[in-house]
Motif scaffolding. Structure first.
Motif, mmCIF file in Angstrom:
data_model
loop_
_atom_site.group_PDB
_atom_site.id
_atom_site.type_symbol
_atom_site.label_atom_id
_atom_site.label_comp_id
_atom_site.label_asym_id
_atom_site.label_seq_id
_atom_site.Cartn_x
_atom_site.Cartn_y
_atom_site.Cartn_z
ATOM 1 N N VAL A 292 -86.013 -51.193 -34.072
ATOM 2 C CA VAL A 292 -87.398 -50.918 -33.666
ATOM 3 C C VAL A 292 -87.414 -49.772 -32.648
ATOM 4 C CG1 VAL A 292 -89.416 -51.864 -32.461
ATOM 5 C CG2 VAL A 292 -88.226 -53.248 -34.165
ATOM 6 N N TRP A 293 -86.452 -49.795 -31.737
ATOM 7 C CA TRP A 293 -86.357 -48.707 -30.749
ATOM 8 C C TRP A 293 -86.200 -47.372 -31.476
ATOM 9 C CZ3 TRP A 293 -83.001 -44.826 -29.542
ATOM 10 C CH2 TRP A 293 -83.189 -44.206 -28.302
ATOM 11 N N ALA A 294 -85.293 -47.358 -32.467
ATOM 12 C CA ALA A 294 -85.013 -46.109 -33.196
ATOM 13 C C ALA A 294 -86.244 -45.651 -33.979
ATOM 14 C CB ALA A 294 -83.824 -46.310 -34.131
ATOM 15 N N PHE A 295 -86.951 -46.598 -34.578
ATOM 16 C CA PHE A 295 -88.172 -46.236 -35.322
ATOM 17 C C PHE A 295 -89.226 -45.678 -34.361
ATOM 18 C CE2 PHE A 295 -92.397 -47.459 -36.990
ATOM 19 C CZ PHE A 295 -92.401 -46.672 -38.129
ATOM 20 N N LEU A 296 -89.359 -46.320 -33.200
ATOM 21 C CA LEU A 296 -90.360 -45.863 -32.224
ATOM 22 C C LEU A 296 -90.005 -44.479 -31.652
ATOM 23 C CD1 LEU A 296 -91.177 -49.176 -30.284
ATOM 24 C CD2 LEU A 296 -92.786 -47.795 -31.637
ATOM 25 N N HIS A 297 -88.725 -44.119 -31.761
ATOM 26 C CA HIS A 297 -88.298 -42.786 -31.299
ATOM 27 C C HIS A 297 -88.076 -41.832 -32.474
ATOM 28 C CE1 HIS A 297 -87.734 -45.170 -27.681
ATOM 29 N NE2 HIS A 297 -87.817 -44.052 -27.014
ATOM 30 N N ASN A 298 -88.680 -42.160 -33.606
ATOM 31 C CA ASN A 298 -88.632 -41.299 -34.801
ATOM 32 C C ASN A 298 -87.210 -40.972 -35.250
ATOM 33 O OD1 ASN A 298 -91.500 -41.069 -34.806
ATOM 34 N ND2 ASN A 298 -91.334 -39.539 -33.184
ATOM 35 N N ARG A 299 -86.295 -41.908 -35.030
ATOM 36 C CA ARG A 299 -84.910 -41.659 -35.450
ATOM 37 C C ARG A 299 -84.657 -42.175 -36.864
ATOM 38 N NH1 ARG A 299 -81.322 -41.337 -30.950
ATOM 39 N NH2 ARG A 299 -82.482 -40.437 -29.233
ATOM 40 N N ILE A 300 -85.360 -43.229 -37.245
ATOM 41 C CA ILE A 300 -85.165 -43.805 -38.584
ATOM 42 C C ILE A 300 -86.529 -44.124 -39.185
ATOM 43 C CG2 ILE A 300 -82.888 -44.806 -38.066
ATOM 44 C CD1 ILE A 300 -84.200 -47.557 -37.796
ATOM 45 N N GLY A 301 -86.539 -44.318 -40.510
ATOM 46 C CA GLY A 301 -87.787 -44.618 -41.203
ATOM 47 C C GLY A 301 -88.120 -46.103 -41.151
ATOM 48 N N PHE A 302 -89.298 -46.415 -41.652
ATOM 49 C CA PHE A 302 -89.805 -47.782 -41.599
ATOM 50 C C PHE A 302 -88.878 -48.752 -42.339
ATOM 51 C CE2 PHE A 302 -92.593 -51.278 -42.906
ATOM 52 C CZ PHE A 302 -93.242 -51.566 -41.728
ATOM 53 N N LEU A 303 -88.480 -48.394 -43.563
ATOM 54 C CA LEU A 303 -87.652 -49.307 -44.358
ATOM 55 C C LEU A 303 -86.213 -49.361 -43.854
ATOM 56 C CD1 LEU A 303 -89.020 -48.548 -47.945
ATOM 57 C CD2 LEU A 303 -89.556 -50.500 -46.486
ATOM 58 N N ASP A 304 -85.800 -48.311 -43.127
ATOM 59 C CA ASP A 304 -84.433 -48.306 -42.576
ATOM 60 C C ASP A 304 -84.245 -49.449 -41.575
ATOM 61 O OD1 ASP A 304 -83.984 -45.988 -43.986
ATOM 62 O OD2 ASP A 304 -84.496 -44.681 -42.297
ATOM 63 N N MET A 305 -85.336 -49.866 -40.953
ATOM 64 C CA MET A 305 -85.206 -50.950 -39.963
ATOM 65 C C MET A 305 -84.580 -52.181 -40.606
ATOM 66 S SD MET A 305 -88.507 -50.754 -37.452
ATOM 67 C CE MET A 305 -89.805 -50.316 -38.605
ATOM 68 N N THR A 306 -85.055 -52.529 -41.799
ATOM 69 C CA THR A 306 -84.513 -53.697 -42.497
ATOM 70 C C THR A 306 -83.047 -53.478 -42.877
ATOM 71 O OG1 THR A 306 -86.709 -54.104 -43.366
ATOM 72 C CG2 THR A 306 -84.909 -55.252 -44.468
ATOM 73 N N ALA A 307 -82.739 -52.269 -43.297
ATOM 74 C CA ALA A 307 -81.351 -51.965 -43.685
ATOM 75 C C ALA A 307 -80.410 -52.125 -42.489
ATOM 76 C CB ALA A 307 -81.273 -50.548 -44.254
#
Ligand code: NDP
Ligand code: MG
Length: 388
Positions: A336-351
């Motif tokens: 979630v931190w990485a998504f909030l910092h535009n490091r990964i995409g939405f679906l990458d969180m699950t991966a």
């Protein structure tokens, strides 16, 4: 009520969404509550403002570089100022409060909450990650210290309220309702392109950024399944998730005769917060009421676990137990931190969560130290996937 009869509240995470709403509840019921401790991580400006208004005995700022600023701003008062992670645990060890509102976000809330439990303090629990990570130890210590843990999370508050008067009646199952979040009905081909500003728009609730993303990915509901297991001593099969987009029914309990009790209200976190602070009393308020002439549809549907796979991962962690929920939580916090910092995409969180769960060594019955180690290992591995 006389001053000395007021319930003294320690708000851990006072500058957050739950913390600020709790202060509104306390302000509206100043004859019942007083503020004893306030804590923040970074937001020194709001912490100072809150301290000057509510005059606690002590404040803690997590970020030690902000200590001087807070100390200087409160220099003309007798409010004690502490800084750093250890100071949170030391403040939780104070004698001078009656109830902790655990409203820090994430794993960081675990240590101070455990300290408060060991100290015999009542807990109003918003910080669900505490139970996800180490629910067995937290609940065991609460039992040993005869500490009530009163849920603030709206679903669990609903279940708690449905169980009043049902002490001897076994639960057949609980039905955790979920709004479905901003992407209800969407499929992976849409979600792959979702950006954080989309995901931060929750239809029914205004919350801190981490739980708002968790609500969009449905991880929040997964964490809540695990939270429910510990709070209400349930078997995984007794916990069902149901999408209910209107967020009027906050959750339900089904008993062995097939009868179902639901707790309802408009979606407003001040209600479960005030219920937890004032339990067993209900406090009168002026908040808007449900008008069933206007809310004429209450809809329900199955969650789409093929699209929102976090729910499946959380169900696996719930079923397998051990350190797996702790690993899931750590990987999710990183993702979630990485998504909030535009490091990964939405679906990458699950991966990230799934790969971390597959990688970290399973421990069936971890002690507290092993939970901390699993958390650290999972964070490191998730970080290597995210490349931070
Ligand atoms: P916020 O992000 O709005 O607030 C978090 C609070 O914790 C802030 O006071 C923040 O300080 C502090 N904090 C953040 N990181 C740390 C850290 N590492 N150490 C110590 N303190 C820290 O979160 P919410 O209020 O939304 O959520 C709080 C908890 O309640 C979460 O566990 C969430 O799942 C749960 N919850 C929240 C709901 C809601 O409606 N918001 C509903 C149900 C449950 P600072 O402001 O200085 O960063
Ligand atoms: Mg909830």
């Amino acid at each position: 009520m006389a001053e000395e009869n007021k319930k003294r509240i320690a708000i851990f995470g006072s500058t957050g969404s739950i913390g600020t709403q709790a202060l509104q509840v306390i302000e509206a019921n100043a004859e019942l509550f007083e503020v004893e401790i306030l804590t923040a991580q970074n937001n020194d400006v709001l912490l100072i403002e809150q301290a000057l208004k509510f005059r606690p005995n002590a404040v803690v700022i997590g970020d030690e570089t902000k200590y001087e600023a807070v100390k200087a701003a409160l220099g003309s008062t007798d409010i004690k100022v502490f800084a750093g992670e250890n100071a949170l645990v030391e403040a939780a060890d104070f004698d001078t409060y009656d109830m902790m509102l655990a409203a820090i976000v994430g794993f960081a809330g675990l240590k101070p909450t455990l300290k408060a439990i060991d100290k015999g303090k009542a807990i109003a629990l918003a910080n669900k990650e505490t139970l996800v990570v180490a629910g067995d130890i937290v609940m065991q210590r609460a039992l040993e210290n005869k500490v009530p843990i009163i849920p603030v999370d709206s679903e669990h508050s609903a279940i708690f309220q449905c169980l009043i008067g049902e002490l001897r009646n076994p639960i057949e199952k609980v039905i955790l309702t979920a709004s479905g979040g901003p992407f209800l009905g969407k499929k992976p081909n849409y979600l792959v392109n979702v950006k954080k500003h989309h995901a931060l728009q929750h239809p029914n609730w205004k919350m801190g950024p981490k739980i708002t993303i968790d609500s969009a990915t449905l991880m929040n509901k997964g964490l809540e399944m695990i939270e429910a297991k510990w709070l209400f001593n349930l078997h995984p099969d007794q916990i069902q998730v149901l999408i209910h987009p209107q967020s009027i029914i906050h959750s339900m309990v089904q008993f062995e005769d097939g009868s179902i009790k639901a707790q309802m209200g408009l979606p407003d976190m001040k209600l479960p917060i005030q219920y937890a602070l004032a339990f067993p009393h209900r406090l009168a308020n002026e908040s808007p009421r449900v008008d069933f002439k206007r809310v004429n549809v209450l809809g329900f549907e199955e969650p789409d676990t093929k699209t929102f796979r976090n729910l499946t991962l959380a169900a696996q962690a719930l079923a397998k137990g051990g350190n797996l929920p702790c690993v899931l939580n750590a990987a999710n916090e990183m993702a979630v931190w990485a998504f909030l910092h535009n490091r990964i995409g939405f679906l990458d969180m699950t991966a990230v969560v799934e790969q971390t769960m597959d990688h970290i060594t399973y421990i069936e019955k971890p002690n507290l130290e092993e939970y901390f180690e699993s958390d650290g290992e999972a964070r490191n591995f998730a970080a290597s996937l995210i490349k931070i």
